[in-house]
Design an enzyme around this catalytic site. Structure first.
Site: not given
Length: 460
Positions: A106, A250, A252, A254
């Protein structure tokens, strides 16, 4: 160097000693435990797991280790390659798979990576499920398949496009209105997979896209957490390009944050507030966010006659409470949008489409939209944990100190004051205590955070 094992997965820094960091051995052990858990869920002939990764430098190495471990367990793997967390989440049910793994840490810096684990619904595991996988990993009781029963790896790189199709097909996404406005948007993809997915979505919406750090090299050009202090380049680019707004995600994809046309932060906390405003205006209902999120969501929800509730921090906790309360939208104040009409997972692509639909229908710029919402200000600080600091003891001492006030202890200690609040909790992803405050002004929020930090230092 650090290795964090929790019910939500395993996360650590690359290299170093086995058991202390995320080494190849640790990745194999944990992937093995997850594969064994998958096979315990149902007795069937063939098992399938979807695997994708962000663009971290270590991602390909870790993904190959994980996929081939699953193959060794006789599990077939659908390899999405470079992908996003929400893309893997939607791919699991579309593939009728038994689970999914996303290789991403993340918002953590590039030396970190992690295995995020999904169930057959494409949702994060419950606490009990995560605990079972940790138990299997600790017991080291894995049984691998014989040569004729090995799994196979199948590549499928179509899912980012399929994800975008699904977003555009959502009833509340007003593609026509967005196309008619003709927005110009600067996108900061932090050199990860958001640099692939977000521009593709925007181009499908007829938007003029200016790309900033959109090459998926894994060399993050700044701290990848989408906070104001890390987004100077994006702010300057929005002003220079005379763009309508800036978008940052970010690694990834999400978490989602916006920059207004003046180069100012819209406010990470207000990503969910704006998306909820739009959804509630069309489909009134209940909302959920976590305890560390702004109270502005409560204000907006009650404006439309709905009920707001707060969960413990963590996507799985938010999702559980959303299902329980039949929430029409929810998420986390870190820019995570969960829209059940799409799927039960934080999704920046869904957030972008809902936000732009709101902006297009309101015919207003981003700064005016932000000014239309209740104003609260947050301070987000942290205390680094060292071996001599007992986080649980610190939190207990603060609970005792403020026992006369309004406390919530389902996740750390949240202290509600007259016109402000402070939330203290151990992070699930880093060796830190998070110190979040909210107040009517930034000065008050910062002052409250500093006061609490001083009090913690005095008791530790």
């Amino acid at each position: 160097m650090t290795l964090i094992k929790s019910i939500s997965g395993i996360r650590g820094t690359i290299g170093g000693e086995v058991g202390d960091n995320l080494t190849p051995i640790d990745a194999v052990i944990f992937a093995s435990a997850y594969g064994m858990w998958i096979k315990q869920q149902r007795n069937k002939e063939h098992y399938r797991v979807v695997v994708g990764r962000d663009a971290r430098i270590s991602g390909e190495m870790i993904q190959n280790l994980v996929m081939n471990t699953l193959v060794g367990l006789g599990i077939h793997v659908i390899d999405l390659g470079l992908s996003t967390t929400p893309t893997v989440e939607i791919a699991v049910p579309m593939e009728h798979a038994d689970g999914g793994i996303i290789l991403t840490a993340s918002h953590n810096p590039k030396q970190w990576n992690a295995l995020k684990l999904l169930n057959a619904k494409g949702e994060f595991l419950s606490g009990a499920e995560g605990a079972k996988i940790l138990e299997i990993a600790e017991s080291n009781s894995m049984t691998f398949s014989e040569v004729d029963n090995l799994g196979k790896i199948t590549k499928n790189q179509a899912y980012i496009d399929l994800h975008i199709d699904a977003v555009l097909n959502l009833e509340l996404v007003n593609q026509k209105a967005i196309e008619e406005v003709g927005f110009k948007v600067v996108v900061d993809g932090v050199n990860s997979t958001g640099g692939i997915a977000i521009p593709l979505l925007l181009e499908r919406l007829g938007i003029h896209v200016v790309k900033l750090y959109c090459e998926p090299t894994g060399h993050f050009p700044h701290n990848p957490e989408p906070l104001k202090e890390h987004l100077t380049d994006l702010s300057q680019a929005v002003v220079k390009e005379k763009a309508d707004l800036g978008i940052v995600v970010d690694p990834d994809v999400d978490r989602l944050a916006f920059i207004d046309e003046k180069g100012e932060m819209f406010g990470e906390e207000y990503t969910l507030v704006a998306c909820a405003d739009y959804v509630l205006s069309k489909t009134p209902g209940n909302t959920v966010s976590n305890m560390s999120s702004t109270r502005a969501l409560k204000d907006i929800t009650e404006k439309y006659g709905g009920s707001y509730q707060a969960s413990a921090v963590g996507e799985v906790n938010v999702v559980a409470l959303m299902k329980e309360t039949h929430a029409v939208i929810g998420g986390e104040g870190n820019g995570g949008i969960i829209y059940p009409e799409s799927h039960y997972g934080r999704d920046a692509l869904v957030g972008v489409a809902l936000f732009l639909s709101l902006l297009a229908e309101k015919h207003m710029n981003v700064s005016a939209l932000r000014a239309s919402y209740p104003s609260y200000f947050m301070s987000k600080k942290k205390i680094e944990l060292t071996p001599d600091l007992d986080a649980d003891a610190i939190l207990k001492q603060m609970e005792v100190k403020y026992a006369h006030g309004t406390l919530t202890t389902i996740d750390g200690v949240k202290i509600d004051l007259a016109n402000s609040w402070v939330h203290l909790r151990k992070s699930n992803t880093e060796p830190i205590i998070r110190v979040y405050t909210e107040a009517p002004t930034q000065q008050e929020a910062d002052a409250l955070a500093n006061r609490i930090m001083d009090e913690i230092k005095s008791v530790s």
